[in-house]
Design a protein around this motif. Structure first.
Motif, short mmCIF file in Angstrom:
data_model
loop_
_atom_site.label_atom_id
_atom_site.label_comp_id
_atom_site.label_asym_id
_atom_site.label_seq_id
_atom_site.Cartn_x
_atom_site.Cartn_y
_atom_site.Cartn_z
N SER A 1 0.83 -1.21 0.00
CA SER A 1 0.00 0.00 0.00
C SER A 1 0.87 1.26 0.00
N ILE A 2 2.01 1.21 0.69
CA ILE A 2 2.91 2.37 0.71
C ILE A 2 3.50 2.62 -0.68
N VAL A 3 3.95 1.54 -1.32
CA VAL A 3 4.52 1.69 -2.66
C VAL A 3 3.47 2.25 -3.62
N ILE A 4 2.25 1.69 -3.55
CA ILE A 4 1.18 2.20 -4.43
C ILE A 4 0.86 3.65 -4.11
N GLY A 5 0.80 4.01 -2.82
CA GLY A 5 0.49 5.37 -2.43
C GLY A 5 1.55 6.36 -2.90
N ILE A 6 2.83 6.00 -2.72
CA ILE A 6 3.90 6.89 -3.15
C ILE A 6 3.89 7.04 -4.67
N ALA B 1 3.44 10.48 -6.67
CA ALA B 1 4.39 10.96 -7.69
C ALA B 1 3.67 11.27 -8.99
N TRP B 2 2.70 10.42 -9.34
CA TRP B 2 1.95 10.65 -10.58
C TRP B 2 1.12 11.94 -10.49
N VAL B 3 0.49 12.18 -9.33
CA VAL B 3 -0.29 13.40 -9.15
C VAL B 3 0.60 14.63 -9.23
N LEU C 1 13.31 13.39 -5.00
CA LEU C 1 12.73 13.99 -3.80
C LEU C 1 11.55 13.19 -3.29
N VAL C 2 10.70 12.71 -4.25
CA VAL C 2 9.53 11.93 -3.84
C VAL C 2 9.94 10.68 -3.10
N TRP C 3 10.90 9.94 -3.67
CA TRP C 3 11.32 8.70 -3.02
C TRP C 3 12.16 8.95 -1.77
#
Length: 442
Positions: free
Chosen positions: A32-37, A41-43, A135-137
């Motif tokens: 869920s964390i990987v999908i959320g991040i 990032a896509w947004v 930065l996101v990761w």
């Protein structure tokens, strides 16, 4: 005696279940964390960056209004190009530039850009998108993974600390589950070597289980002694009777009545051994014999001849043309078939009984009043408890037949005669009321 391999080499099913859910929870949270991040990032790339670049372009045009010589943005994440000629520079000749934000291949990589034109001045702003990914990761995924690592490390440490309190209960459950009562000595307690580790509840449970084990072992020991005494007391008069009958045969010859009496005593001896073996759950000690089932049926019909004549009923037996010997328990087989036949003679109120032996089944049909099957069914398995209550006269015998068939690996079903004949038209029987018992052999 405990099965040490199960209690020592393997975890309790409850523990395995909690471990599976524990690791499944970790996997689902990580997913869920990987999908959320990834969604974040896509947004950021598709919406926030687009808005930011449009605002940067608007801000640049405001600066140009105040200062026509204003410099282009030039930072680590944002830089730009401008020209005044109608044709773009050679590096942008292959690009189809349109006003607004677009993703174009520029500077060796596909990047987010915004293009605009005012007063003959063409401006292209380029965003250094690779820095956003880092930065996101770096500020999104890494802190979450670190916090989860700390959280689950603490839970793992807590679980290890809690095991000293919960594992004694698990070991007690393992010990109770794996007791072999058939070889359990009443002096040996399977719980005595289990330490409660200072857990008072586990200690109370251990004491209660030890007391329960002692009482139950004593009861089993008394029951075995009683069964042995009963076995001895029953065998003694049967042995005396058999000896007396044999003396009468020597003195008066092989009389038909004496022969039948001798056979009945032998059957009684087998019956005693079988019932005691069932009561002790030691049917594996009984020996099998290679016998023809037809011979056992003929012997039973001969023994029940007096009863059938007194009832005015005829017993018709149909054997297969070719029959192979079977590995049978003679005493148990006789008890099953004798109970069914005696029930048919005593309670069917008919005039005839047909015994049809097939390759893997035995059909016993009477033309009497039949019985009312539960819920108005046309077929009923013998294991149904309600049948023994509703069917007067069949209950006790059929309950015994059920236990014996379970030991033999057989199955017995009761059919309404008319229904069975309608589904088995090849069976040469008259279509009348009555009951059909089918014994399915193993």
């Amino acid at each position: 005696m405990l099965k040490s391999k199960l209690s020592r080499g393997h975890a309790h099913p409850l523990t395995e279940m909690f471990n599976r859910y524990y690791w499944l929870q970790i996997a689902l949270i990580a997913l869920s964390i990987v999908i959320g991040i990834s969604c974040s990032a896509w947004v950021i790339k598709s919406s926030l960056l687009k808005t930011a670049l449009e605002q940067e372009m608007a801000h640049y045009w405001q600066r140009v209004q105040h200062n026509p010589q204003a410099d282009l943005p030039d930072t680590k994440n944002l830089y730009g190009y401008r020209w005044r000629s109608a044709t773009p520079p050679s590096r942008f000749e292959n690009l189809s530039l349109q006003s607004g934000t677009h993703r174009v291949f520029i500077d060796g990589k596909e990047r987010m850009t915004v293009y605009g034109e005012r007063n003959g001045q063409h401006v292209l702003l380029v965003f250094g998108e690779s820095n956003v990914n880092k930065l996101v990761w770096l500020f999104g995924l890494a802190p979450l993974m670190l916090s989860l690592f700390i959280l689950y490390s603490f839970l793992w440490w807590s679980n290890r600390r809690a095991k000293r309190y919960f594992s004694p209960i698990t070991r007690l459950a393992n010990a109770l589950e794996n007791i072999d009562w058939s070889h359990q000595d009443k002096q040996d307690s399977p719980f005595q070597d289990i330490s409660s580790n200072g857990n008072m509840e586990a200690e109370y449970l251990k004491q209660a289980l030890e007391k329960y084990h002692q009482v139950l072992s004593s009861f089993i020991h008394r029951e075995r002694e009683f069964s042995g005494d009963v076995s001895h007391e029953l065998r003694t008069p049967l042995t005396i009777l058999k000896g007396s009958v044999q003396l009468c045969q020597v003195r008066y010859g092989q009389d038909k009545v004496l022969t039948r009496l001798n056979n009945t005593i032998e059957d009684m001896q087998l019956l005693v051994d079988t019932l005691l073996a069932i009561a002790r759950n030691t049917t594996n000690t009984l020996s099998t014999e290679q016998r023809l089932l037809s011979h056992i049926i003929d012997e039973l019909v001969s023994d029940l001849e007096v009863v059938s004549q007194a009832k005015g009923m005829m017993i018709d037996v149909q054997h297969p043309a070719q029959e192979q010997p079977r590995a049978l328990y003679p005493s148990m087989t006789k008890m099953v078939l004798s109970n069914i036949l005696r029930n048919a003679l005593n309670y069917s109120q008919g005039s005839e009984i047909h015994i049809i032996q097939q390759s893997n089944s035995l059909v016993i049909a009477d033309n009497g009043v039949g019985i009312t099957l539960p819920n108005e069914l046309k077929v009923q398995d013998l294991s149904h408890a309600q049948l023994a209550v509703n069917a007067k006269g069949h209950g006790i015998g059929l309950q015994l037949v059920q236990k014996l068939c379970k030991q033999l690996g057989w199955r017995v079903e009761l059919f309404d005669r008319q229904y069975y004949l309608s589904t088995h038209p090849t069976l040469a029987l008259k279509n009348s009321s009555g009951l059909i018992v089918v014994v399915y052999l193993n």
